[in-house]
Design a protein around this motif. Structure first.
Motif, mmCIF file in Angstrom:
data_model
loop_
_atom_site.group_PDB
_atom_site.id
_atom_site.type_symbol
_atom_site.label_atom_id
_atom_site.label_comp_id
_atom_site.label_asym_id
_atom_site.label_seq_id
_atom_site.Cartn_x
_atom_site.Cartn_y
_atom_site.Cartn_z
ATOM 1 N N ARG A 129 4.005 5.499 -24.556
ATOM 2 C CA ARG A 129 5.043 5.746 -25.552
ATOM 3 C C ARG A 129 5.456 7.394 -26.190
ATOM 4 O O ARG A 129 4.584 7.863 -26.509
ATOM 5 C CB ARG A 129 4.821 4.821 -26.925
ATOM 6 C CG ARG A 129 4.679 3.553 -26.652
ATOM 7 C CD ARG A 129 4.406 2.695 -27.682
ATOM 8 N NE ARG A 129 4.468 0.963 -27.440
ATOM 9 C CZ ARG A 129 3.667 0.396 -27.849
ATOM 10 N NH1 ARG A 129 2.594 0.848 -28.676
ATOM 11 N NH2 ARG A 129 3.540 -0.857 -27.384
ATOM 12 N N ILE A 130 6.705 7.398 -25.950
ATOM 13 C CA ILE A 130 7.142 8.822 -26.209
ATOM 14 C C ILE A 130 7.520 8.838 -27.805
ATOM 15 O O ILE A 130 8.311 8.178 -27.897
ATOM 16 C CB ILE A 130 7.977 9.451 -25.286
ATOM 17 C CG1 ILE A 130 7.437 9.229 -23.833
ATOM 18 C CG2 ILE A 130 8.407 10.591 -25.633
ATOM 19 C CD1 ILE A 130 6.198 10.122 -23.568
ATOM 20 N N ASN A 131 7.216 9.785 -28.299
ATOM 21 C CA ASN A 131 8.137 9.994 -29.863
ATOM 22 C C ASN A 131 9.358 10.711 -29.471
ATOM 23 O O ASN A 131 9.339 11.818 -29.145
ATOM 24 C CB ASN A 131 7.240 11.079 -30.689
ATOM 25 C CG ASN A 131 7.751 10.963 -32.060
ATOM 26 O OD1 ASN A 131 9.021 11.485 -32.294
ATOM 27 N ND2 ASN A 131 7.202 10.632 -33.098
ATOM 28 N N ARG A 132 10.623 9.994 -29.871
ATOM 29 C CA ARG A 132 11.988 10.386 -29.502
ATOM 30 C C ARG A 132 12.278 11.657 -29.949
ATOM 31 O O ARG A 132 12.547 12.497 -29.394
ATOM 32 C CB ARG A 132 12.986 9.173 -29.691
ATOM 33 C CG ARG A 132 12.719 8.012 -29.046
ATOM 34 C CD ARG A 132 13.490 6.837 -29.900
ATOM 35 N NE ARG A 132 13.325 5.414 -28.857
ATOM 36 C CZ ARG A 132 13.913 4.613 -28.861
ATOM 37 N NH1 ARG A 132 15.163 4.785 -29.515
ATOM 38 N NH2 ARG A 132 13.714 3.708 -28.276
ATOM 39 N N SER A 183 14.881 5.006 -37.803
ATOM 40 C CA SER A 183 14.157 4.009 -37.156
ATOM 41 C C SER A 183 13.227 3.490 -37.818
ATOM 42 O O SER A 183 12.217 4.345 -38.562
ATOM 43 C CB SER A 183 13.423 4.737 -35.842
ATOM 44 O OG SER A 183 14.384 5.305 -35.079
ATOM 45 N N LEU A 184 12.980 2.223 -38.081
ATOM 46 C CA LEU A 184 11.987 1.601 -38.853
ATOM 47 C C LEU A 184 10.830 0.972 -38.016
ATOM 48 O O LEU A 184 9.802 1.077 -38.516
ATOM 49 C CB LEU A 184 12.906 0.414 -39.737
ATOM 50 C CG LEU A 184 13.766 0.913 -40.569
ATOM 51 C CD1 LEU A 184 14.581 -0.275 -41.548
ATOM 52 C CD2 LEU A 184 13.395 1.726 -41.586
ATOM 53 N N LYS A 185 11.245 0.626 -36.707
ATOM 54 C CA LYS A 185 10.122 0.217 -35.917
ATOM 55 C C LYS A 185 10.814 0.373 -34.561
ATOM 56 O O LYS A 185 11.956 -0.203 -34.179
ATOM 57 C CB LYS A 185 10.075 -1.485 -36.150
ATOM 58 C CG LYS A 185 8.879 -2.192 -35.288
ATOM 59 C CD LYS A 185 8.454 -3.473 -35.418
ATOM 60 C CE LYS A 185 7.390 -4.124 -34.972
ATOM 61 N NZ LYS A 185 7.228 -5.379 -35.232
ATOM 62 N N ILE A 186 10.071 0.724 -33.452
ATOM 63 C CA ILE A 186 10.512 1.070 -32.168
ATOM 64 C C ILE A 186 9.380 0.644 -31.213
ATOM 65 O O ILE A 186 8.269 0.878 -31.529
ATOM 66 C CB ILE A 186 11.009 2.622 -32.036
ATOM 67 C CG1 ILE A 186 11.937 3.116 -32.586
ATOM 68 C CG2 ILE A 186 10.977 2.884 -30.482
ATOM 69 C CD1 ILE A 186 12.352 4.536 -32.944
#
Length: 163
Positions: free
Chosen positions: A58-61, A146-149
């Motif tokens: 998972r990458i932090n955008r 973003s609250l949840k990705i």
């Protein structure tokens, strides 16, 4: 593909692997109170059945320089199967599109697009999306925060329905 039975141990495996796909089989087996061989067989069964499709990072955008998320609604020109299929394929082929759905309502497709900034989205819109001949209309909704990705799937819902 037929749906397989998922029991409590399978659900635990899925939950743990969604949290950390790099867990070793030994660690996974220990956490669900199984020996490594049966645990491995369960994971392999879930993979073979397509329940577990892939493993990835998972990458932090924002830290990767992708600070803008846009939810783009796209309508098909001249509704027919050929145009809809072609538009779906064209959207899914764009690397900026991280998820895409055929939807009901005012739009035909909903695409989640992740780009660096507004200028990058404008380029994508004008140079790629608006040049597709099967596009009738495009509406853009910009994410403010973003609250949840990439949340994990709640497989316990399917288990509860069967019990």
């Amino acid at each position: 593909m037929p749906q397989i039975e998922i029991d409590t141990k399978d659900r635990m495996i899925i939950d743990l692997l969604q949290q950390d796909g790099r867990l070793s089989n030994v660690d996974l087996a220990e956490r669900i109170n199984l020996s490594p061989s049966p645990c491995y067989r369960r994971v392999k069964r879930l993979e073979d059945a397509g329940v577990i499709e892939n493993y990835g990072a998972r990458i932090n955008r924002h830290r990767a320089g992708l600070g803008l998320t846009v939810f783009t609604e796209v309508k098909v020109e001249r509704h027919n199967r050929t145009n809809a299929d072609a538009l779906g394929e064209a959207l899914c082929a764009l690397p900026e599109v991280v998820s895409c759905f055929m939807v009901s309502g005012t739009a035909d497709f909903m695409a989640e697009i992740v780009v660096a900034d507004l200028a990058a989205y404008e380029r994508l819109l004008s140079e790629k999306l608006l040049t597709l001949p099967m596009v009738a209309d495009i509406r853009s909704n910009f994410a403010l925060r973003s609250l949840k990705i990439d949340g994990p799937l709640s497989v316990s819902q399917t288990l509860e329905k069967r019990e």
